[in-house]
Design a protein around this motif. Structure first.
Motif, PDB file in Angstrom:
ATOM      1  N   VAL B 107      68.381  75.000 -11.437  1.00  0.00           N
ATOM      2  CA  VAL B 107      68.300  74.621 -12.837  1.00  0.00           C
ATOM      3  C   VAL B 107      66.932  74.008 -13.140  1.00  0.00           C
ATOM      4  O   VAL B 107      66.307  74.305 -14.151  1.00  0.00           O
ATOM      5  N   GLN B 110      64.243  76.604 -13.615  1.00  0.00           N
ATOM      6  CA  GLN B 110      64.368  77.332 -14.884  1.00  0.00           C
ATOM      7  C   GLN B 110      63.844  76.498 -16.044  1.00  0.00           C
ATOM      8  O   GLN B 110      63.282  77.023 -16.989  1.00  0.00           O
ATOM      9  N   ILE B 111      64.039  75.183 -15.960  1.00  0.00           N
ATOM     10  CA  ILE B 111      63.546  74.320 -17.045  1.00  0.00           C
ATOM     11  C   ILE B 111      62.030  74.162 -16.957  1.00  0.00           C
ATOM     12  O   ILE B 111      61.323  74.301 -17.959  1.00  0.00           O
ATOM     13  N   THR B 112      61.532  73.922 -15.750  1.00  0.00           N
ATOM     14  CA  THR B 112      60.077  73.744 -15.621  1.00  0.00           C
ATOM     15  C   THR B 112      59.333  75.027 -15.999  1.00  0.00           C
ATOM     16  O   THR B 112      58.225  74.979 -16.511  1.00  0.00           O
ATOM     17  N   ALA B 130      61.376  67.338 -16.801  1.00  0.00           N
ATOM     18  CA  ALA B 130      62.649  68.070 -16.730  1.00  0.00           C
ATOM     19  C   ALA B 130      63.786  67.119 -16.376  1.00  0.00           C
ATOM     20  O   ALA B 130      64.882  67.198 -16.951  1.00  0.00           O
ATOM     21  N   LEU B 133      64.695  65.087 -19.341  1.00  0.00           N
ATOM     22  CA  LEU B 133      65.453  65.872 -20.317  1.00  0.00           C
ATOM     23  C   LEU B 133      66.909  66.051 -19.873  1.00  0.00           C
ATOM     24  O   LEU B 133      67.829  65.981 -20.679  1.00  0.00           O
ATOM     25  N   LEU B 134      67.108  66.270 -18.574  1.00  0.00           N
ATOM     26  CA  LEU B 134      68.480  66.427 -18.071  1.00  0.00           C
ATOM     27  C   LEU B 134      69.274  65.145 -18.319  1.00  0.00           C
ATOM     28  O   LEU B 134      70.455  65.184 -18.651  1.00  0.00           O
ATOM     29  N   VAL B 161      72.665  72.243 -19.918  1.00  0.00           N
ATOM     30  CA  VAL B 161      71.399  72.739 -19.367  1.00  0.00           C
ATOM     31  C   VAL B 161      70.754  73.719 -20.348  1.00  0.00           C
ATOM     32  O   VAL B 161      69.547  73.681 -20.593  1.00  0.00           O
ATOM     33  N   VAL B 164      68.961  71.825 -22.865  1.00  0.00           N
ATOM     34  CA  VAL B 164      67.667  71.345 -22.391  1.00  0.00           C
ATOM     35  C   VAL B 164      66.622  72.437 -22.531  1.00  0.00           C
ATOM     36  O   VAL B 164      65.535  72.226 -23.072  1.00  0.00           O
ATOM     37  N   MET B 165      66.972  73.646 -22.071  1.00  0.00           N
ATOM     38  CA  MET B 165      66.001  74.733 -22.132  1.00  0.00           C
ATOM     39  C   MET B 165      65.629  75.057 -23.567  1.00  0.00           C
ATOM     40  O   MET B 165      64.506  75.461 -23.854  1.00  0.00           O
ATOM     41  N   CYS B 168      63.278  71.918 -24.876  1.00  0.00           N
ATOM     42  CA  CYS B 168      62.223  71.309 -24.077  1.00  0.00           C
ATOM     43  C   CYS B 168      60.828  71.546 -24.633  1.00  0.00           C
ATOM     44  O   CYS B 168      59.930  70.771 -24.373  1.00  0.00           O
TER      45      CYS B 168
END
Lengths: 403, 323
Positions: B107, B110-112, B130, B133-134, B161, B164-165, B168
């Motif tokens: 996860v 994928q966010i970074t 990240a 944000l989580l 999640v 978040v994406m 972000c």
């Protein structure tokens, strides 16, 4: 056969279901001593979140998984001890409607085969008769007989669920277990299927065990409702009773997540926003209006104060407004809290005292027909009733509109 | 206006050539507000969302109309330009988080990836950002979650999640396509609550797509009811729910079992729901006049041949119905 067995078509007593865990010898217990009765031609609803054990209960009743303990009796026949041929002989009597019509129909079978196969398996009629019966079934669920030769993919989602229902009725069952029968469907199609289930229940004299996570659907479709949480039945009552005011803090939390009635939600917000615990409202004018309502409604401020009166009101407030947000998505998740504690399994309960942590509450009938697994059941119900009464009274609606 | 869609037509493929899927759609969405696009499946809700994102499936085209994001016309942009906008100025939350997340990437990665693609922060800070944000979306132990895989999450956590994406890169517009349909009732309420909270922090506009009118009312400031590719009714949430002006809106409201509490629960429940009979006509087989003609209980002769235009039913409240 005793009278009660005739009256209660399905009787489940102290049902336990365990799944072996891959990690070691210990197993995960999904259902812990659930018991209920469904009288003939009635519908019982089981609600709860995923992981609460409602589907395991359904599968155990269907004998699709084995109960590890307890008894399931259908029309006086004990199902748990049956095996092999004896069990198969009973199978036509109880059938299941599954959640997702797309995955519960064989994509390579035509509607006619889907419907006649169960008839064939339980030796119902000759081949030509069976096709005629299939045609009739289709008509009964609102599909045209021209769809007899179609494959599942040629039906829309709602039509497919009609086909699943028709298949469940093919063996002329007396009990139907419906596991989330409308969850996978669109709002508008949901209504069509719910109406269909209701009319079929009346026409065929079906007894139904109805599983759903949607309280609105359950209220509409069921005569009696059981609320499950972490494998336990924590509250059970006739539908009107349960929704007039539940008697378990968890049911309140579940309810709060489902309050979609715009007016009611605004009303509840206003009540709790105006500080219910300190008198009904600070505004003297509103106080006067509230006083007028007292004649209609049992006001919990005027009734005998119990030590926990304030905290119960708070608890309902908690359940309705804050708990779900504060929880970070985990508070109500039945799987995540640790097991093995001796007390009440609703660990996040705002009313929990030391007593709750050491003594497990039992399902008690605190009012005729209303069972709750909480020591404060009667008090929670009484105060909840007052809160809801206030929220839904027309006088309150006018009051908030004026404000 | 963050999002302004005007007179949008989308055509899609069919066995007899291109057919109109979405017809004459107009939407306006100011910052920090939520608009819910409501309707049954097959009404063109998702196609509308995908057209705004520039993600229309092969065979589908915007044939006329304009889509403006923050004043910039999107329909003329090239693929590369659109790709730069996606994630940065507009983001989408999909219905089924399990299929929208990559199962073989953590996860955190994928966010970074989003953070780095849109240069939200320097690579050295991506991990901390990240994790922050989580934590912001309410996940406990965000450091641990950062290196978990999607299958280790519950449905509700996965949807967090996805949130978040979506947020972000701080987009102006978040499109949430049935974000709660696959979730439990309690988790549904949590996710809607989370979206509201994120909106109040960032001031993003949210386009919520759902078939559940009552769930939409929890989050939305305005409702637009879509049927067979056309807008039936649009207005402030309270106005539409309290005095629905279009038979289709009334049908949708009547077909949803409403939770009755307190004294209402004792009155008993009507044995049948006021279901709308039949189903949405597929594109290409829609009636000539009013799109809802074939299922409308109150249809007039006029409705068959003439398409009703939106008429005002109250402040900012319009419905396309002759009645």
């Amino acid at each position: 056969m005793t009278d009660s067995l005739v009256k209660n078509f399905l009787t489940v007593r102290d049902l336990w279901v365990s799944y072996p865990s891959r990690a070691g010898q210990d197993c995960f217990t999904a259902v812990k001593g659930v018991g209920f009765d469904i009288p003939q031609r009635r519908t019982m609803g089981l609600v709860g979140e995923s992981g609460s054990g409602k589907s395991s209960t359904a599968l155990a009743v269907m004998r699709l998984i084995r109960a590890s303990a307890g008894s399931i009796s259908l029309g006086g026949v004990e199902l748990t001890s049956l095996t092999g041929r004896a069990l198969r002989a009973q199978r036509p009597k109880f059938q299941m409607i599954f959640q997702d019509p797309a995955s519960s129909l064989n994509p390579r079978q035509r509607a006619v085969d889907i419907l006649t196969e169960p008839m064939h398996l339980c030796g119902l009629g000759q081949k030509s008769q069976r096709i005629e019966m299939a045609r009739e079934l289709l008509a009964q669920v609102g599909l045209s007989s021209s769809s007899l030769m179609l494959f599942p993919h040629q039906f829309s989602g709602g039509q497919r669920q009609r086909l699943v229902i028709a298949r469940a009725l093919a063996t002329r069952p007396e009990l139907v277990v419906a596991d989330e029968p409308v969850s996978a469907l669109d709002a508008a199609v949901q209504a069509q299927i719910l109406n269909l289930l209701g009319s079929l229940r009346d026409n065929f004299g079906l007894t139904v065990l109805f599983i759903s996570h949607d309280l609105g659907v359950v209220q509409h479709a069921c005569h009696e409702v059981g609320v499950m949480y972490r494998g336990l039945l924590i509250e059970r009552a006739p539908t009107e009773k349960l929704f007039s005011a539940p008697a378990h803090p968890y049911t309140w939390a579940l309810l709060s997540a489902s309050v979609t009635d715009w007016g009611l939600r605004e009303a509840l917000k206003t009540i709790f926003g105006s500080g219910l615990e300190n008198g009904v409202a600070a505004d003297p004018d509103q106080k006067e209006k509230a006083a007028r309502k007292k004649s209609l409604t049992p006001n919990f401020e005027t009734t005998q104060p119990v030590s926990s009166t304030r905290s119960i009101t708070k608890s309902i407030k908690w359940a309705i407004s804050g708990c779900l947000k504060e929880s970070g998505g985990q508070i109500l998740n039945p799987r995540l809290s640790e097991d093995g504690s001796e007390g009440c399994n609703f660990l996040q309960c705002p009313l929990a005292e030391e007593k709750c942590r050491t003594q497990e509450p039992v399902l008690t009938e605190f009012e005729p027909g209303h069972l709750s697994r909480c020591r404060l059941a009667a008090e929670i119900r009484r105060q909840g009733q007052a809160v809801l009464e206030l929220a839904s009274s027309p006088a309150f609606g006018q009051m908030t509109a004026a404000a | 206006m963050v999002l302004a869609v005007e007179n949008l037509f989308i055509h899609g493929p069919s066995s007899s050539g291109p057919v109109a899927v979405v017809e004459s759609l107009t939407l306006a969405l100011p910052a920090a507000t939520t608009l819910a696009l409501v309707g049954e499946s097959g009404c063109g809700k998702t196609i509308t969302a995908l057209s705004i994102m520039g993600l229309l499936p092969p065979g589908f085209f915007i044939t006329s109309g304009s889509v403006k994001l923050g004043g910039e016309e999107l329909t003329f942009l090239s693929k590369t330009e659109l790709r730069q906008r996606r994630g940065k100025s507009m983001a989408m939350i999909f219905q089924e988080p399990m299929t929208a997340l990559n199962p073989v990437m953590t996860v955190g990665r994928q966010i970074t990836e989003v953070l780095l693609t849109h240069r939200v922060c320097p690579p050295s800070q991506a991990r901390d950002k990240a994790i922050a944000l989580l934590g912001q979306v309410g996940l406990k132990e965000p450091e641990k979650r950062f290196s978990s895989y999607p299958h280790e999450f519950s449905g509700g956590m996965r949807q967090r999640v996805m949130c978040v994406m979506a947020i972000c890169a701080n987009p102006q517009l978040i499109i949430a396509d049935e974000p709660t349909t696959a979730l439990d009732a309690t988790v549904q309420a949590q996710i809607l609550e989370l979206l509201r909270e994120l909106q109040s922090q960032s001031g993003a506009a949210i386009l919520l797509i759902t078939h559940n009118l009552l769930a939409a009312s929890i989050l939305a400031d305005r409702l637009t009811v879509l049927y067979a590719g056309s807008v039936m009714e649009t207005g402030p949430t309270a106005a539409v729910l309290n005095s629905p002006a279009h038979p289709y809106t009334r049908g949708l409201l009547g077909s949803q079992p409403r939770l009755r509490l307190g004294r209402d629960a004792l009155c008993g429940i009507p044995p049948t729901l006021a279901a709308i009979s039949g189903q949405v006509p597929p594109p290409g087989r829609r009636p000539l006049g009013c799109a809802f003609f074939s299922r409308c209980p109150q249809a007039l002769k006029d409705c068959r041949d003439n398409r009703p235009h939106p008429v005002s039913k109250g402040p900012e409240h319009q419905a396309a119905c002759f009645r």
